[in-house]
Write a protein that holds these residues in place. Structure first.
Motif, PDB file in Angstrom:
ATOM      1  N   PHE A 162       3.660  -0.083   7.281  1.00 52.40           N
ATOM      2  CA  PHE A 162       4.991   0.380   7.683  1.00 52.40           C
ATOM      3  C   PHE A 162       5.660  -0.651   8.596  1.00 52.40           C
ATOM      4  O   PHE A 162       6.843  -0.977   8.439  1.00 52.40           O
ATOM      5  N   ALA A 163       4.908  -1.176   9.550  1.00 49.84           N
ATOM      6  CA  ALA A 163       5.444  -2.209  10.440  1.00 49.84           C
ATOM      7  C   ALA A 163       5.856  -3.449   9.648  1.00 49.84           C
ATOM      8  O   ALA A 163       6.893  -4.075   9.923  1.00 49.84           O
ATOM      9  N   ALA A 174      -0.355   5.393  -5.556  1.00 45.83           N
ATOM     10  CA  ALA A 174      -1.475   6.022  -6.262  1.00 45.83           C
ATOM     11  C   ALA A 174      -2.666   5.070  -6.353  1.00 45.83           C
ATOM     12  O   ALA A 174      -3.809   5.475  -6.148  1.00 45.83           O
ATOM     13  N   SER A 175      -2.398   3.789  -6.634  1.00 49.36           N
ATOM     14  CA  SER A 175      -3.507   2.840  -6.786  1.00 49.36           C
ATOM     15  C   SER A 175      -4.224   2.634  -5.451  1.00 49.36           C
ATOM     16  O   SER A 175      -5.463   2.605  -5.397  1.00 49.36           O
ATOM     17  N   TRP A 176      -3.469   2.496  -4.350  1.00 49.54           N
ATOM     18  CA  TRP A 176      -4.108   2.329  -3.042  1.00 49.54           C
ATOM     19  C   TRP A 176      -4.887   3.579  -2.668  1.00 49.54           C
ATOM     20  O   TRP A 176      -6.000   3.497  -2.132  1.00 49.54           O
ATOM     21  N   PRO A 211       0.821  -1.222   0.000  1.00 45.91           N
ATOM     22  CA  PRO A 211       0.000   0.000   0.000  1.00 45.91           C
ATOM     23  C   PRO A 211       0.849   1.265   0.000  1.00 45.91           C
ATOM     24  O   PRO A 211       0.390   2.329  -0.414  1.00 45.91           O
ATOM     25  N   LEU A 212       2.100   1.170   0.457  1.00 45.90           N
ATOM     26  CA  LEU A 212       3.014   2.310   0.496  1.00 45.90           C
ATOM     27  C   LEU A 212       3.878   2.348  -0.763  1.00 45.90           C
ATOM     28  O   LEU A 212       4.198   1.303  -1.339  1.00 45.90           O
ATOM     29  N   THR A 230      10.235  11.075  13.802  1.00 44.14           N
ATOM     30  CA  THR A 230       9.095  11.394  12.932  1.00 44.14           C
ATOM     31  C   THR A 230       9.273  10.759  11.557  1.00 44.14           C
ATOM     32  O   THR A 230      10.352  10.796  10.978  1.00 44.14           O
ATOM     33  N   TRP A 231       8.184  10.203  11.055  1.00 37.59           N
ATOM     34  CA  TRP A 231       8.175   9.541   9.750  1.00 37.59           C
ATOM     35  C   TRP A 231       6.994  10.043   8.930  1.00 37.59           C
ATOM     36  O   TRP A 231       5.922  10.303   9.477  1.00 37.59           O
ATOM     37  N   VAL A 232       7.192  10.169   7.625  1.00 38.86           N
ATOM     38  CA  VAL A 232       6.100  10.480   6.703  1.00 38.86           C
ATOM     39  C   VAL A 232       5.962   9.312   5.737  1.00 38.86           C
ATOM     40  O   VAL A 232       6.944   8.867   5.131  1.00 38.86           O
ATOM     41  N   LEU A 233       4.741   8.796   5.617  1.00 36.98           N
ATOM     42  CA  LEU A 233       4.435   7.666   4.738  1.00 36.98           C
ATOM     43  C   LEU A 233       3.535   8.151   3.611  1.00 36.98           C
ATOM     44  O   LEU A 233       2.550   8.845   3.861  1.00 36.98           O
ATOM     45  N   HIS A 234       3.864   7.773   2.383  1.00 34.95           N
ATOM     46  CA  HIS A 234       3.004   8.078   1.237  1.00 34.95           C
ATOM     47  C   HIS A 234       2.445   6.776   0.683  1.00 34.95           C
ATOM     48  O   HIS A 234       3.205   5.848   0.364  1.00 34.95           O
TER      49      HIS A 234
END
Length: 328
Positions: free
Chosen positions: A257-258, A235-237, A209-210, A228-232
């Protein structure tokens, strides 16, 4: 006295156009529906510090943009970011061989937009809903029913779907913008009181998904004592879950993420989700910018070129160049 030029949108494209026109001695007036400049280059201030929820970094290839980046470095609002990068393919992590130079705004991405804006006049929290031409000048109407103008020319620096809605008076430009599809992106920020046990500071991800994660505090000048983390999301998810609640998005991307790090991950002490409806264009184009110079209407944005920060800056400058050439 000549009427000023209206610029709708204060992302990098709109600000680049505004700077170039002001430097040529013209008067401009900017409008933006948000509360500050930058568009997808804006940053979110939070209890976990400032977070880059949109553009994560940028590269510079075109000579003109390379020169601009060096000016930003001199001004103190840009530094090089040298993260420990990884790739993840089918759940297998490996160091990334990508060695291209990456730049970030300091102390946050929005510092670049603030520097570009300078003292330019801007009206925030003002969503323009209509652009129409009178006998000699352009006029704007906002979502509150207020009128703005007159303006001698108009530069629309918005994502293609939003630009299309304002181009009703110029069907040819409207059709071009309407043909551009832009993908959404769900972005999630997570903060942990204790550092996660990983050397990773950025990762390009497939089969998840990421599609990107970044250790936001690894960027120079960041003001946080948390991890601190940023997750993107991909596009499909993001398309498939465009209307999912923010709480559910955080839960699912935290889980992904895990799984990426393959470790027992504590619950975050802070979390935030943001939905970018028009994050990036599908496919690249070589328009630079769109224009009907006789009418005095110009359109620019990253979607006119590469979809990158550099493309936005080049597009805004090209719109200004076309406008100035028509005035000569």
């Amino acid at each position: 006295m000549t009427a000023p030029i209206a610029i709708i949108g204060t992302g990098i494209a709109g600000l680049a156009a505004a700077q170039a026109l002001q430097q040529a001695g013209l008067s401009v007036q900017l409008f933006d529906k948000s509360r500050g400049p930058g568009g997808r280059m804006s940053s979110k201030r939070s209890e976990a510090g400032s977070l880059d929820m949109g553009a994560q970094y940028f590269t510079a290839r075109d000579r003109r943009f390379v020169n601009q980046v060096q000016q930003w470095v001199t001004a103190g609002c840009v530094e090089q970011w040298t993260p420990q990068l990884y790739n993840s393919n089918a759940g297998v992590l490996s160091p990334s061989p990508d060695e291209q130079v990456r730049w970030v705004g300091t102390p946050r991405m929005s510092a670049i937009a603030r520097q570009m804006l300078g003292e330019l006049p801007v009206e925030y929290s003002c969503r323009i809903t209509e652009v129409f031409r009178g006998t000699q000048h352009w006029h704007l109407q906002d979502a509150e029913g207020r009128g703005h103008g007159p303006f001698s020319q108009v530069v629309i620096a918005l994502p293609a779907p939003q630009a299309t809605a304002l181009l009703a008076t110029v069907p040819k430009l409207a059709a071009a913008a309407a043909g551009v599809q832009m993908d959404p992106t769900w972005a999630v920020a997570l903060a942990f009181d204790a550092p996660l046990q990983t050397a990773m500071q950025g990762c390009f991800i497939q089969d998840s998904p990421l599609d990107w994660v970044a250790r936001d505090r690894s960027k120079p000048g960041r003001d946080t004592n948390r991890d601190t983390w940023v997750l993107h999301a991909s596009a499909s998810w993001s398309r498939q879950h465009i209307d999912l609640s923010r709480e559910a998005v955080i839960e699912r991307l935290h889980g992904a993420f895990a799984e990426l790090l393959d470790c027992v991950m504590p619950p975050p002490s802070f979390s935030l989700a943001h939905r970018w409806l028009y994050a990036r264009p599908v496919g690249g184009r070589e328009w630079s910018s769109l224009a009907d110079a006789d009418l005095g209407l110009y359109v620019c944005g990253d979607w006119c070129l590469s979809g990158r920060v550099e493309g936005a800056w080049l597009s805004g400058n090209d719109a200004a160049r076309k406008l100035l050439a028509h005035l000569e």
